[in-house]
Design an enzyme around this catalytic site. Structure first.
Site, PDB file in Angstrom:
ATOM      1  N   LYS A  22       0.809  -0.984   0.015  1.00 11.22           N
ATOM      2  CA  LYS A  22      -0.035   0.065   0.244  1.00 11.22           C
ATOM      3  C   LYS A  22       0.678   1.275   0.079  1.00 11.22           C
ATOM      4  O   LYS A  22       0.712   2.057  -0.793  1.00 11.22           O
ATOM      5  CB  LYS A  22      -0.958   0.037   1.219  1.00 11.22           C
ATOM      6  CG  LYS A  22      -1.868   1.096   1.540  1.00 11.22           C
ATOM      7  CD  LYS A  22      -2.870   0.735   2.306  1.00 11.22           C
ATOM      8  CE  LYS A  22      -2.547   0.646   3.758  1.00 11.22           C
ATOM      9  NZ  LYS A  22      -2.558   2.077   4.212  1.00 11.22           N
ATOM     10  N   ARG A  27       3.032   5.930  -3.256  1.00 11.80           N
ATOM     11  CA  ARG A  27       4.155   6.630  -3.620  1.00 11.80           C
ATOM     12  C   ARG A  27       4.398   6.475  -5.211  1.00 11.80           C
ATOM     13  O   ARG A  27       4.859   7.355  -6.120  1.00 11.80           O
ATOM     14  CB  ARG A  27       5.456   6.123  -3.052  1.00 11.80           C
ATOM     15  CG  ARG A  27       5.261   6.843  -1.404  1.00 11.80           C
ATOM     16  CD  ARG A  27       6.173   5.959  -0.511  1.00 11.80           C
ATOM     17  NE  ARG A  27       6.422   6.611   0.714  1.00 11.80           N
ATOM     18  CZ  ARG A  27       5.513   6.363   1.768  1.00 11.80           C
ATOM     19  NH1 ARG A  27       4.269   5.656   1.287  1.00 11.80           N
ATOM     20  NH2 ARG A  27       5.712   6.774   3.042  1.00 11.80           N
ATOM     21  N   ARG A 124      -7.951  12.564  12.695  1.00 12.98           N
ATOM     22  CA  ARG A 124      -6.462  12.151  12.972  1.00 12.98           C
ATOM     23  C   ARG A 124      -5.751  13.506  12.715  1.00 12.98           C
ATOM     24  O   ARG A 124      -6.064  14.457  12.072  1.00 12.98           O
ATOM     25  CB  ARG A 124      -6.366  11.290  11.553  1.00 12.98           C
ATOM     26  CG  ARG A 124      -6.877   9.907  11.843  1.00 12.98           C
ATOM     27  CD  ARG A 124      -6.433   8.898  11.078  1.00 12.98           C
ATOM     28  NE  ARG A 124      -4.905   8.552  10.967  1.00 12.98           N
ATOM     29  CZ  ARG A 124      -4.389   7.585  10.202  1.00 12.98           C
ATOM     30  NH1 ARG A 124      -4.836   7.128   9.269  1.00 12.98           N
ATOM     31  NH2 ARG A 124      -3.091   7.465  10.711  1.00 12.98           N
ATOM     32  N   SER A 168       7.819   9.450  11.625  1.00 10.41           N
ATOM     33  CA  SER A 168       6.676   9.110  10.724  1.00 10.41           C
ATOM     34  C   SER A 168       6.984   9.486   9.091  1.00 10.41           C
ATOM     35  O   SER A 168       7.446  10.448   8.939  1.00 10.41           O
ATOM     36  CB  SER A 168       5.533  10.179  11.025  1.00 10.41           C
ATOM     37  OG  SER A 168       4.582  10.402  10.068  1.00 10.41           O
ATOM     38  N   GLN A 170       4.929   9.804   6.931  1.00 11.98           N
ATOM     39  CA  GLN A 170       4.012  10.514   6.123  1.00 11.98           C
ATOM     40  C   GLN A 170       4.680  11.824   6.644  1.00 11.98           C
ATOM     41  O   GLN A 170       4.446  12.644   5.158  1.00 11.98           O
ATOM     42  CB  GLN A 170       2.740  10.300   6.691  1.00 11.98           C
ATOM     43  CG  GLN A 170       1.840   8.884   6.400  1.00 11.98           C
ATOM     44  CD  GLN A 170       0.786   8.642   7.216  1.00 11.98           C
ATOM     45  OE1 GLN A 170       0.134   9.348   7.850  1.00 11.98           O
ATOM     46  NE2 GLN A 170       0.102   7.466   6.627  1.00 11.98           N
ATOM     47  N   ASP A 316       2.370  -1.014  12.052  1.00 10.78           N
ATOM     48  CA  ASP A 316       1.085  -1.398  11.411  1.00 10.78           C
ATOM     49  C   ASP A 316       0.727  -2.899  11.837  1.00 10.78           C
ATOM     50  O   ASP A 316      -0.478  -3.356  11.517  1.00 10.78           O
ATOM     51  CB  ASP A 316       1.140  -1.313   9.815  1.00 10.78           C
ATOM     52  CG  ASP A 316       1.094   0.275   9.407  1.00 10.78           C
ATOM     53  OD1 ASP A 316       0.849   1.037  10.529  1.00 10.78           O
ATOM     54  OD2 ASP A 316       1.415   0.582   8.486  1.00 10.78           O
ATOM     55  N   LYS A 343      -3.810   6.192  14.798  1.00  9.39           N
ATOM     56  CA  LYS A 343      -4.100   5.606  13.467  1.00  9.39           C
ATOM     57  C   LYS A 343      -5.428   5.397  12.964  1.00  9.39           C
ATOM     58  O   LYS A 343      -6.343   6.175  13.605  1.00  9.39           O
ATOM     59  CB  LYS A 343      -3.424   3.996  13.736  1.00  9.39           C
ATOM     60  CG  LYS A 343      -1.864   3.982  14.023  1.00  9.39           C
ATOM     61  CD  LYS A 343      -1.131   4.545  12.907  1.00  9.39           C
ATOM     62  CE  LYS A 343       0.344   4.500  13.253  1.00  9.39           C
ATOM     63  NZ  LYS A 343       1.174   5.053  11.823  1.00  9.39           N
ATOM     64  N   ARG A 389      -7.119  -3.001   9.823  1.00  8.65           N
ATOM     65  CA  ARG A 389      -6.216  -3.965  10.648  1.00  8.65           C
ATOM     66  C   ARG A 389      -6.696  -4.614  11.632  1.00  8.65           C
ATOM     67  O   ARG A 389      -6.431  -5.464  12.111  1.00  8.65           O
ATOM     68  CB  ARG A 389      -4.982  -3.350  10.710  1.00  8.65           C
ATOM     69  CG  ARG A 389      -4.403  -2.829   9.707  1.00  8.65           C
ATOM     70  CD  ARG A 389      -2.887  -2.526   9.533  1.00  8.65           C
ATOM     71  NE  ARG A 389      -2.106  -1.600   8.889  1.00  8.65           N
ATOM     72  CZ  ARG A 389      -1.932  -1.942   7.389  1.00  8.65           C
ATOM     73  NH1 ARG A 389      -2.229  -3.108   6.982  1.00  8.65           N
ATOM     74  NH2 ARG A 389      -1.383  -1.042   6.608  1.00  8.65           N
TER      75      ARG A 389
HETATM   76  C1  S3P Z   1       2.556   5.099   6.279  1.00 12.63           C
HETATM   77  C2  S3P Z   1       3.277   5.353   7.303  1.00 12.63           C
HETATM   78  C3  S3P Z   1       3.062   5.144   8.667  1.00 12.63           C
HETATM   79  C4  S3P Z   1       1.889   3.866   8.612  1.00 12.63           C
HETATM   80  C5  S3P Z   1       0.766   4.114   7.426  1.00 12.63           C
HETATM   81  C6  S3P Z   1       1.544   4.226   6.049  1.00 12.63           C
HETATM   82  C7  S3P Z   1       3.163   5.471   4.726  1.00 12.63           C
HETATM   83  O1  S3P Z   1       2.442   6.027   9.288  1.00 12.63           O
HETATM   84  O2  S3P Z   1       1.458   3.541   9.871  1.00 12.63           O
HETATM   85  O3  S3P Z   1       0.118   2.798   7.663  1.00 12.63           O
HETATM   86  O4  S3P Z   1       2.793   4.931   3.735  1.00 12.63           O
HETATM   87  O5  S3P Z   1       4.090   6.511   4.805  1.00 12.63           O
HETATM   88  P1  S3P Z   1       3.105   7.372   9.983  1.00 12.63           P
HETATM   89  O6  S3P Z   1       3.806   8.311   9.081  1.00 12.63           O
HETATM   90  O7  S3P Z   1       1.815   8.005  10.635  1.00 12.63           O
HETATM   91  O8  S3P Z   1       3.898   6.465  10.991  1.00 12.63           O
END
Ligand code: S3P
Length: 430
Positions: A22, A27, A124, A168, A170, A316, A343, A389
């Protein structure tokens, strides 16, 4: 609202290929859309979350062909400056990755965008990306004090050296994406190393990226080369079968073509500490990511202490790890996992409440859980908390429970793993 019942209790046997990764699917869409020219993506995850990212770029005038004979995706990238303002609000659905990574891209655009999501995403926190992107010069407003929806007026960015309070991927990715639009070097330093798919893909796209320990720097303004990428199976989806195969007596399965990037494989290390019989085979590299087949055989698991860097590398996989702990001999103590509270659901509270319904004794900590393992779980009616999940982890818990376990509100499984139950049931037929 859909629900799924599990009552069959056969050993799991055979082979499976988990759905595509995913994180990498999101990306691949983003970097291809920003590249100059035509990219080819093989094995894209056709699930709700990455399809939200795909739809967002369509709304911004990127031509994406997903009706190809081999189910490949062709993206006609517009370059960094080719996106057009979306006429409609961009709906990220349940996908935090869509919202946070897109925010980095939109911070670089000379137009205004609004991002929203479903009732879970609206809860969130977005301050973690709003603060650094604002520092870079984007104008971001949220009428809900740091929660979506958010409005981003981009353009005129300057580079920053950001010390992130949270590890993180993200946040890191949002800053690196915005950094592509800055003249000069943008850096982000994390407290611990989060998943590095963005760095790998930026490198593959020919961007000048510099990694020094926990600091990642990107030099803009960048030009991205189009890509030809094959996405591996998702370790986070394979995780449900790694645990299921370990818990159900007589099981022996092979999980093929799965990404084993070390920033993601903490669960493998934890399960081995617990005594699992799991091995990587046929290790190879596909499109710049390490990949393997994973064999799993039933084993008696023991409780362990989990904290520190292992937590981030298994972030995750926490719901399914809790299920493994519920059947392990002795106590499992997980700490340092406070991020799980923000999450798709509050995964600490959700796993505590749902495993308690199955008779498991659990202590909830602010940043983790203490779980007493037991031989067999009680059957129960379980709530998914709208979290894919949690739903899948609790269905696996149903395999080690007496009688029939019903999980309610299971549509959320489609955000990452359409066909999960069919794949699970396929392993029970002999
Ligand atoms: C992800 C980063 C993680 C992960 C999420 C997917 C990503 O989150 O928990 O399921 O694809 O960059 P965080 O960046 O909030 O840790």
């Amino acid at each position: 609202m859909s629900q799924i019942s599990i009552k069959e209790k056969a050993p799991l046997q055979g082979e499976l290929s988990p759905p595509s990764d995913k994180s990498i699917s999101h990306r691949a869409i983003i970097f291809s859309a920003l590249a100059d020219g035509r990219s080819l993506i093989r094995n894209f995850l056709q699930a709700e979350d990455p399809l939200r990212t795909l739809q967002a770029f369509r709304q911004m005038n990127v031509k994406i062909d997903d009706k190809t004979p081999n189910q490949e995706i062709i993206i006609h990238g517009k370059g960094l400056n080719g996106l057009k303002e979306s006429r409609d609000i961009i709906d990220c659905g349940n996908s935090g990755t869509t919202m946070r990574l897109l925010s980095g891209v939109l911070a670089g655009q000379p137009f205004t965008s609004t991002l929203t999501g479903d009732k879970y995403l609206l809860r969130r926190p977005m301050k973690r990306i709003i603060s650094p992107l604002t520092e870079m010069g984007a104008l971001i407003t949220s009428d809900n004090s740091g929660f979506p929806p958010i409005k981003i007026k981009g353009g005129g960015l300057k580079p920053i050296n950001y010390i992130s309070p949270v590890a993180s991927a993200q946040v890191k990715s949002a800053i690196l994406l915005a950094g592509l639009y800055c003249e000069g070097l943008t850096t982000i330093t994390e407290p611990e190393k989060s998943r590095d798919h963005t760095e790998r893909m930026l490198k593959a796209a020919g961007v000048d990226i510099d990694i020094r320990g926990l600091e990642v720097g990107v030099r803009g303004r960048a030009v991205l080369k189009p890509m030809d990428i094959t996405i591996p199976g998702d370790f986070s989806s394979a995780a449900f079968f790694m645990v299921a195969g370990s818990l159900v007596p007589g099981s022996e399965i092979l999980i093929k073509n799965t990404g084993i990037n070390s920033t993601r494989t903490g669960l493998m290390d934890i399960l081995k500490m617990m005594g699992a019989n799991i091995e990587f085979h046929n290790m190879r590299e596909v499109s710049g990511e390490p990949v393997a087949d994973i064999s799993v055989k039933y084993a008696e698991l023991r409780g362990v202490e989990v904290g520190g860097e292992l937590v981030l590398r298994a972030i995750d996989e926490f719901p399914i790890l809790c299920v493994a702990a519920a059947k392990a001999i002795g106590t499992t103590r997980i700490t340092g996992a406070g991020e799980l509270r923000v999450k798709e659901s509050d995964r600490i509270a959700a796993m505590a409440s749902e495993l308690r319904r199955m008779g498991v004794s659990i202590e909830e900590l602010e940043d983790g859980l203490v779980i007493e393992g037991r031989e067999r779980l009680n059957s129960a009616v379980i709530q998914s908390h709208g979290d894919h999940r949690i739903a899948m982890a609790m269905l696996i818990a149903g395999l080690i429970a007496e009688g029939e376990t019903r999980v309610e509100d299971t549509d959320c499984v489609n955000t990452s793993f359409p066909g999960f139950v069919e794949m699970l049931k396929g392993l029970m037929k002999r």
